[in-house]
Design an enzyme around this catalytic site. Structure first.
Site, mmCIF file in Angstrom:
data_model
loop_
_atom_site.group_PDB
_atom_site.id
_atom_site.type_symbol
_atom_site.label_atom_id
_atom_site.label_comp_id
_atom_site.label_asym_id
_atom_site.label_seq_id
_atom_site.Cartn_x
_atom_site.Cartn_y
_atom_site.Cartn_z
ATOM 1 N N CYS A 268 0.831 -1.203 0.000
ATOM 2 C CA CYS A 268 0.000 0.000 0.000
ATOM 3 C C CYS A 268 0.864 1.250 0.000
ATOM 4 O O CYS A 268 1.901 1.309 0.659
ATOM 5 C CB CYS A 268 -0.916 -0.012 1.221
ATOM 6 S SG CYS A 268 -1.924 1.472 1.406
ATOM 7 N N CYS B 278 0.975 4.641 3.608
ATOM 8 C CA CYS B 278 1.907 4.932 4.705
ATOM 9 C C CYS B 278 3.338 4.837 4.208
ATOM 10 O O CYS B 278 3.655 4.035 3.326
ATOM 11 C CB CYS B 278 1.708 3.944 5.859
ATOM 12 S SG CYS B 278 0.139 4.135 6.738
ATOM 13 N N CYS C 139 -6.590 -1.904 7.374
ATOM 14 C CA CYS C 139 -5.906 -0.613 7.492
ATOM 15 C C CYS C 139 -5.835 -0.168 8.946
ATOM 16 O O CYS C 139 -6.847 -0.163 9.658
ATOM 17 C CB CYS C 139 -6.638 0.433 6.654
ATOM 18 S SG CYS C 139 -5.920 2.085 6.767
ATOM 19 N N GLN D 131 -10.423 18.498 10.106
ATOM 20 C CA GLN D 131 -9.190 17.934 10.641
ATOM 21 C C GLN D 131 -9.276 16.408 10.619
ATOM 22 O O GLN D 131 -10.329 15.825 10.869
ATOM 23 C CB GLN D 131 -8.946 18.434 12.066
ATOM 24 C CG GLN D 131 -8.756 19.931 12.176
ATOM 25 C CD GLN D 131 -7.481 20.438 11.508
ATOM 26 O OE1 GLN D 131 -6.557 19.669 11.236
ATOM 27 N NE2 GLN D 131 -7.425 21.735 11.224
ATOM 28 N N PHE E 131 -9.281 32.051 7.454
ATOM 29 C CA PHE E 131 -9.438 30.706 6.876
ATOM 30 C C PHE E 131 -10.191 29.833 7.883
ATOM 31 O O PHE E 131 -9.743 28.758 8.264
ATOM 32 C CB PHE E 131 -8.083 30.093 6.515
ATOM 33 C CG PHE E 131 -7.272 30.908 5.554
ATOM 34 C CD1 PHE E 131 -7.467 30.782 4.188
ATOM 35 C CD2 PHE E 131 -6.311 31.802 6.017
ATOM 36 C CE1 PHE E 131 -6.710 31.533 3.290
ATOM 37 C CE2 PHE E 131 -5.560 32.569 5.129
ATOM 38 C CZ PHE E 131 -5.761 32.431 3.761
ATOM 39 N N ASP F 125 -5.106 29.770 9.779
ATOM 40 C CA ASP F 125 -4.907 28.348 9.464
ATOM 41 C C ASP F 125 -5.089 28.163 7.962
ATOM 42 O O ASP F 125 -6.108 27.658 7.496
ATOM 43 C CB ASP F 125 -5.907 27.496 10.245
ATOM 44 C CG ASP F 125 -5.741 26.010 9.981
ATOM 45 O OD1 ASP F 125 -4.714 25.615 9.393
ATOM 46 O OD2 ASP F 125 -6.638 25.227 10.361
ATOM 47 N N CYS G 105 -0.090 23.400 7.677
ATOM 48 C CA CYS G 105 0.066 22.023 7.214
ATOM 49 C C CYS G 105 1.214 21.896 6.227
ATOM 50 O O CYS G 105 1.324 20.890 5.532
ATOM 51 C CB CYS G 105 -1.239 21.514 6.596
ATOM 52 S SG CYS G 105 -1.806 22.477 5.176
#
Length: 399
Positions: free
Chosen positions: A58, A61, A135, A235, A262, A330, A356
């Site tokens: 996968c 990750c 998962c 989030q 934002f 943000d 982020c």
């Protein structure tokens, strides 16, 4: 045998000659295979057995082969390197990581084959679809929906075209947005309604068209019940959201009037409105409308005003900001250079910044520091466990 000298911010081990090798760790002696993968000759003491059986195939990750403390330090180092790129240094207070099986929001790829629908994540650097029934990222409620999501994929995808399935857990059940080339027909609505009833979906949206609504897919933001528009930003984990909210609260202190830039659907605005007057600014009108409905439904909150405004093209100016004791910002991954320049020129004494993207954060942080702000300790918030994604929150105060 070559030795891995460092780990890039994309989680690729780097050899002395610049060769990048996935799923390796610094100090490991490796044998690089023809396909670019590695056979580990001498493993790092920080290497662990991946907790998910899908990790080798996968692409969801990147860092399950390293212990949690290593990943936390690595993500903190990514932030430190981004700051250094802007000739800044800062205290990294720590990394706060969401637990396994805590992602309440995930986007799957769906396909249709001879036996029906299949869903999963893409393999790393490939179009191969990997089914992920075990998962370790997603909350159990979403994991339990895998068979139902495969049924939806069978309706939404074709042999040639994939479908996107964005599923978000809400208090009323899963909220599903489907991206498909198929037109929503009455027959298709009937099929989706039967799947929703059987599996317990709260809402299914086909593109931007409402297909099924069994119950409003509420997200609780403080005391406010908010029904976000389909596909709206949320989030990734409840734990991550609470961490960011607590750090923002600490940053603004006892400010009596706050501007939330934002603002989205009210992640910060609505909880803070229990004690503080808030002005929420967001460019997407349906998100502001959802925020307003949540505020009205909660009752008992302090005054909350809203504004639909594109802060990239039309940032709030110093005159617009003069009456606020604190600002929260943000922005998306692109950062908020235009708005940060206006904050730097304004009289707002305190800024809580959430980001982020460490690179654009560092760029924007430099603007504030050069304008006389002092950057406080930075908290790395890891909602995207085992990934290369990094979020952070900190406080800027005018010196």
């Amino acid at each position: 045998m070559p030795i891995i000298e460092a780990l890039t911010h994309h989680a690729m081990g780097r050899l002395a000659d610049g060769t990048l090798v996935p799923r390796t760790l610094p100090g490991e002696e490796v044998e690089v295979k023809d396909d670019g993968s590695a056979r580990i000759i001498t493993p790092s003491p920080r290497r662990v057995a991946p907790p998910c059986r899908h990790f080798k195939t996968c692409g969801g990750c990147a860092m399950q082969h390293a212990d949690d403390a290593f990943v936390a330090d690595w993500k903190a180092e990514i932030v430190a390197r981004a700051l250094a790129g802007q000739q800044l240094s800062g205290e990294i207070a720590g990394t706060l990581t969401s637990p396994a099986r805590s992602r309440r929001r995930a986007k799957f790829t769906g396909r249709r084959n001879k036996s029906g629908g299949v869903i999963g994540f893409k393999a790393r650097g490939s179009d191969m679809l990997v089914e992920v029934p075990d998962c370790q990222l997603i909350v159990p409620e979403i994991a339990a929906l895998m068979p139902a999501l495969a049924e939806v994929a069978n309706l939404a995808a074709s042999r040639k075209a994939e479908a996107g399935l964005l599923v978000t857990q809400s208090t009323a059940g899963a909220d599903l947005q489907v991206e498909s080339e198929r037109t929503l027909t009455p027959e298709l609505v009937g099929d989706l309604a039967r799947i929703a009833e059987r599996a317990g979906f709260a809402r299914i949206t086909w593109g931007q068209e409402s297909a099924v609504l069994r119950a409003p897919p509420v997200q609780n933001m403080g005391a406010a019940p908010v029904v976000p528009p389909p596909g709206s930003f949320l989030q990734a984990t409840a734990e991550g959201e609470n961490t960011l909210l607590n750090k923002v609260r600490e940053a603004i202190g006892d400010a009596s009037r706050v501007v939330d830039l934002f603002a989205g659907c009210g992640t910060f605005s609505l909880p803070l409105a229990s004690k503080t007057e808030v002005h929420a600014v967001e460019s997407v009108a349906p998100m502001i409308e959802a925020l307003q409905r949540g505020w009205r439904a909660a009752g008992g909150l302090r005054k909350l005003t809203t504004e639909v405004r594109d802060l990239f093209r039309n940032p709030l100016l110093p005159i617009d900001l003069k009456d606020f004791d604190a600002a929260i910002i943000d922005p998306p991954r692109a950062g908020a250079e235009a708005q940060v320049r206006q904050l730097a020129a304004a009289s707002v004494p305190v800024i809580a910044m959430v980001s982020c993207n460490p690179v654009t954060f560092a760029r924007d942080a430099r603007i504030l520091v050069e304008a006389g702000f002092q950057m406080g300790p930075i908290w790395v918030v890891d909602q995207f466990r085992w990934s290369t994604h990094v979020e952070l929150v900190t406080r800027f105060t005018r010196v």
